[in-house]
Design an enzyme around this catalytic site. Structure first.
Site, mmCIF file in Angstrom:
data_model
loop_
_atom_site.group_PDB
_atom_site.id
_atom_site.type_symbol
_atom_site.label_atom_id
_atom_site.label_comp_id
_atom_site.label_asym_id
_atom_site.label_seq_id
_atom_site.Cartn_x
_atom_site.Cartn_y
_atom_site.Cartn_z
ATOM 1 C CB CYS A 304 -1.044 -0.014 1.105
ATOM 2 S SG CYS A 304 -0.420 -0.434 2.723
ATOM 3 N NE ARG A 334 5.616 -7.705 6.171
ATOM 4 C CZ ARG A 334 4.375 -7.564 6.607
ATOM 5 N NH1 ARG A 334 4.026 -8.124 7.757
ATOM 6 N NH2 ARG A 334 3.493 -6.869 5.930
ATOM 7 C CD GLU A 336 8.135 -12.223 9.783
ATOM 8 O OE1 GLU A 336 8.188 -12.170 11.017
ATOM 9 O OE2 GLU A 336 7.182 -11.766 9.126
ATOM 10 N NE ARG A 345 5.551 -15.714 12.091
ATOM 11 C CZ ARG A 345 4.694 -14.691 12.032
ATOM 12 N NH1 ARG A 345 5.087 -13.542 11.539
ATOM 13 N NH2 ARG A 345 3.468 -14.826 12.468
ATOM 14 C CD GLU A 353 -1.601 -3.828 0.818
ATOM 15 O OE1 GLU A 353 -0.448 -4.270 0.927
ATOM 16 O OE2 GLU A 353 -2.030 -2.880 1.486
ATOM 17 C CG ASP A 414 -5.367 -10.010 12.290
ATOM 18 O OD1 ASP A 414 -5.231 -9.157 11.387
ATOM 19 O OD2 ASP A 414 -4.521 -10.215 13.178
ATOM 20 C CD GLU A 432 -2.593 -11.395 10.325
ATOM 21 O OE1 GLU A 432 -2.078 -11.153 11.425
ATOM 22 O OE2 GLU A 432 -2.497 -10.640 9.338
ATOM 23 C CG ASN A 435 -4.350 -7.641 7.216
ATOM 24 O OD1 ASN A 435 -4.515 -7.404 6.023
ATOM 25 N ND2 ASN A 435 -3.281 -7.261 7.865
ATOM 26 C CB CYS A 460 -4.860 -1.897 2.275
ATOM 27 S SG CYS A 460 -3.998 -1.895 3.844
ATOM 28 N NE ARG A 467 1.728 -16.243 7.386
ATOM 29 C CZ ARG A 467 1.818 -15.271 8.299
ATOM 30 N NH1 ARG A 467 0.732 -14.700 8.782
ATOM 31 N NH2 ARG A 467 2.998 -14.868 8.722
HETATM 32 P P1 ATP Z 1 1.919 -11.738 11.672
HETATM 33 O O1 ATP Z 1 1.226 -11.260 12.911
HETATM 34 O O2 ATP Z 1 1.602 -13.137 11.286
HETATM 35 O O3 ATP Z 1 3.390 -11.420 11.642
HETATM 36 P P2 ATP Z 1 1.415 -9.294 10.393
HETATM 37 O O4 ATP Z 1 0.438 -8.666 11.308
HETATM 38 O O5 ATP Z 1 2.840 -8.894 10.453
HETATM 39 O O6 ATP Z 1 1.284 -10.880 10.492
HETATM 40 P P3 ATP Z 1 0.415 -7.854 8.211
HETATM 41 O O7 ATP Z 1 1.455 -6.830 8.219
HETATM 42 O O8 ATP Z 1 -0.919 -7.533 8.725
HETATM 43 O O9 ATP Z 1 0.907 -9.172 8.911
HETATM 44 O O10 ATP Z 1 0.344 -8.448 6.729
HETATM 45 C C1 ATP Z 1 -0.831 -8.904 6.149
HETATM 46 C C2 ATP Z 1 -0.712 -10.279 5.579
HETATM 47 O O11 ATP Z 1 0.548 -10.514 4.978
HETATM 48 C C3 ATP Z 1 -0.839 -11.382 6.596
HETATM 49 O O12 ATP Z 1 -2.180 -11.620 6.907
HETATM 50 C C4 ATP Z 1 -0.209 -12.531 5.869
HETATM 51 O O13 ATP Z 1 -1.113 -13.056 4.922
HETATM 52 C C5 ATP Z 1 0.913 -11.881 5.107
HETATM 53 N N1 ATP Z 1 2.199 -12.005 5.814
HETATM 54 C C6 ATP Z 1 2.729 -11.146 6.698
HETATM 55 N N2 ATP Z 1 3.937 -11.555 7.139
HETATM 56 C C7 ATP Z 1 4.179 -12.720 6.487
HETATM 57 C C8 ATP Z 1 5.276 -13.643 6.504
HETATM 58 N N3 ATP Z 1 6.344 -13.431 7.237
HETATM 59 N N4 ATP Z 1 5.200 -14.728 5.698
HETATM 60 C C9 ATP Z 1 4.125 -14.941 4.929
HETATM 61 N N5 ATP Z 1 3.056 -14.117 4.880
HETATM 62 C C10 ATP Z 1 3.079 -13.006 5.639
HETATM 63 ZN ZN ZN Z 2 -1.684 -2.185 3.355
HETATM 64 MG MG MG Z 3 4.549 -9.729 11.324
#
Ligand code: ATP
Ligand code: ZN
Ligand code: MG
Length: 501
Positions: A304, A334, A336, A345, A353, A414, A432, A435, A460, A467
């Site tokens: 976004c 990211r 992680e 993850r 998006e 979520d 999750e 979202n 968004c 996932r």
């Molecule tokens: P989480 O709490 O699982 O770390 P987040 O709150 O960081 O998720 P958002 O930033 O809300 O995730 O991202 C929206 C979507 O992006 C998530 O619902 C998921 O589908 C995807 N997503 C986020 N982080 C990851 C990741 N590390 N691997 C795979 N998919 C991801």
């Molecule tokens: Zn967004």
């Molecule tokens: Mg996260």
């Protein structure tokens, strides 16, 4: 709130000769400019003295007309006064000592520290103590932000360790999973995918890729197209100034993958690096660093921000509202770290998006329609065991908005699914998998986006393909025979894999 400032103006000449004029100037300012009926709106020059070309001043003030703002105003007036009559200029301002006392909403639980200043807290009182402050520092509004930062840090002390806010909105019926294995491990054994080449990345072979593509088609055909979303393609390299505007830069600097440009593409500059690499067959990292610029961008974290940037400063015609678009090409990255697991993850993932910009009414209506389409997909096509939860606590909703009704509209839902391999349905942690947010005018304001007449909001939804896939496979297994009919309409059989000997 109390501001107590001690500093001086540097003058271009000795001003001790016209002390009387200065005294009159101070009395005048105190009476006519700084003093107001309400103490919180007033400031006061408590004390002053002139020593050669330094005019020392001590100002105190209340909440609204802050001592440092008074100081800047006094500088202007003093310049006029001394310039006209005595041809003496005011060169610069130096604050030797600045104490700011203010009330906290709750008492600090631990000591607070911030850059540029010492902070002391006692009961519900905080004091920021600054020394050697420049005029530029005052003009750039740092002080107001430092006060806000202290308040925020105290607030955070109360929320830390409390876990995330979570309120169930809806849940599906319990569904019987076909197995309870970790799909990533099973697919790994079958060579459907391969971990790497670096941390948190995967190489997806034809079978799993076909499942991703089916998920993507479902999201587009069953959710986005019917609601009128159109595809756009954005860059997945995000310059820092965009993240500065969205707040990501201060929110998650430890999760970005940073991008460094070469300092030059001139082969001569790279010659030593090339020669060393040829001889040693290793990468000369020190030499590499010499040829790189400091990072000024990062890889897409969510799609976004760049989409909002594309609307920066634009006025959108009423005819084009609501704007409904989505990106599916920018990969997200990211860092992680310890949280990585399987394909659910990862450090590099694939998301669609959708983002929406429109009036409050349009977006609230769209949210209902999106929820309906998503429910159709997760219930009728994927047949998931899943639920929705409201995860935005009231204190995060539209920070600064006092209208409670308005702030209740904004926030994040979520979507979570049961992962049988993690244990019991009741006790294990659900995943999750996507979202959906409405974010009010936060980004609209940040990027100065306007409509002809309407007030705009935006939001968004993050559809994570890894996932969606892992949730589906964790509940339905990896044998297409066990998959629900709805999904098999999109993918009835898997492509042959590559056989390894
Ligand atoms: P989480 O709490 O699982 O770390 P987040 O709150 O960081 O998720 P958002 O930033 O809300 O995730 O991202 C929206 C979507 O992006 C998530 O619902 C998921 O589908 C995807 N997503 C986020 N982080 C990851 C990741 N590390 N691997 C795979 N998919 C991801
Ligand atoms: Zn967004
Ligand atoms: Mg996260």
């Amino acid at each position: 709130m109390r501001f107590d400032l001690k500093g001086y103006f540097s003058l271009s000449d000795d001003a001790s000769k016209f002390k009387d004029d200065i005294k009159e100037f101070v009395t005048n300012i105190n009476e006519k400019v700084l003093k107001k009926d309400d103490a919180e709106k007033s400031a006061c020059i408590d004390d002053f003295r002139v020593e050669k070309n330094k005019f020392y001043i001590h100002i105190t003030s209340g909440r609204y007309y802050r001592a440092h703002n008074a100081l800047l105003q006094i500088k202007n007036m003093l310049s006029k006064k001394l310039g006209k009559k005595h041809h003496v200029g005011v060169r610069d301002i130096k604050i030797e000592d600045y104490k700011i006392e203010f009330e906290l909403e709750k008492k600090a639980l631990d000591p607070i520290s911030i850059p540029f200043a010492k902070v002391e807290t006692k009961a519900k009182q905080a004091v920021i103590i600054l020394q050697d402050v420049s005029e530029e520092f005052l003009r750039k509004n740092y002080i107001d932000r430092m006060i806000t930062l202290v308040q925020e840090k105290v607030q955070n002390q109360y929320y830390e360790g409390k876990g995330e806010f979570w309120k169930l909105i809806w849940e599906s019926k319990e569904k019987k999973p076909v197995w309870s294995k970790d799909p990533t491990e099973e697919m790994n054994k079958l060579e459907w995918l391969k971990q790497g080449p670096t941390k948190g990345k995967w190489f997806y072979r034809p079978q799993i890729t076909a499942i991703f593509r089916a998920m993507e088609e479902i999201a587009i055909n069953e959710v986005l197209k019917p609601l009128g979303f159109k595809e756009i393609i954005e860059s997945h390299m995000v310059p820092f100034d965009i993240w500065l505007k969205t707040g990501h830069m201060e929110g998650m600097p430890g999760e970005f993958y940073y991008i460094a440009e070469p300092a030059s593409r001139d082969v001569e500059k790279w010659q030593k690096f090339i020669d060393l690499t040829k001889i040693t067959k290793e990468i000369p990292l020190d030499e590499l660093m010499k040829n790189l610029s400091i990072p000024s961008a990062g890889i897409c974290y969510a799609q976004c921000p760049v989409i909002y940037w594309s609307f920066k400063g634009k006025t959108i015609s009423e005819k084009s509202l609501p704007v409904l678009i989505y990106d599916k090409t920018a990969n997200s990255a990211r860092y992680e770290s310890g949280g990585r697991h399987g394909i659910e993850r990862v450090d590099e993932f694939h998301r669609i998006e959708p983002i929406y910009i429109g009036t409050r009414e349009q977006l609230l209506d769209l949210r209902e329609k999106l929820l309906e389409r998503y429910k159709h997909v997760f219930n009728n096509l994927l047949d998931l065991d899943w639920r929705m939860a409201w995860v935005t606590p009231w204190y995060m909703q539209q920070a600064g908005k006092t209208d409670e009704k308005e702030s209740k509209d904004c926030g994040t839902i979520d979507f979570e699914a049961y992962m049988p391999y993690r244990g019991s349905r009741k006790k294990s942690e659900w995943l999750e998998f996507q979202n959906l947010s409405i974010l009010g005018d936060k980004y609209i304001k940040a990027f100065n986006i306007k409509a002809q007449k309407s007030n705009l909001w935006s939001g968004c939804s993050g559809i994570g393909l890894e996932r969606w896939t892992i949730v589906f496979l964790a509940q339905k297994g990896i044998d297409p025979k066990n998959w629900p009919k709805g999904f098999r309409k999109y993918l009835n059989e898997l492509p042959d894999g590559i056989e390894f000997m």
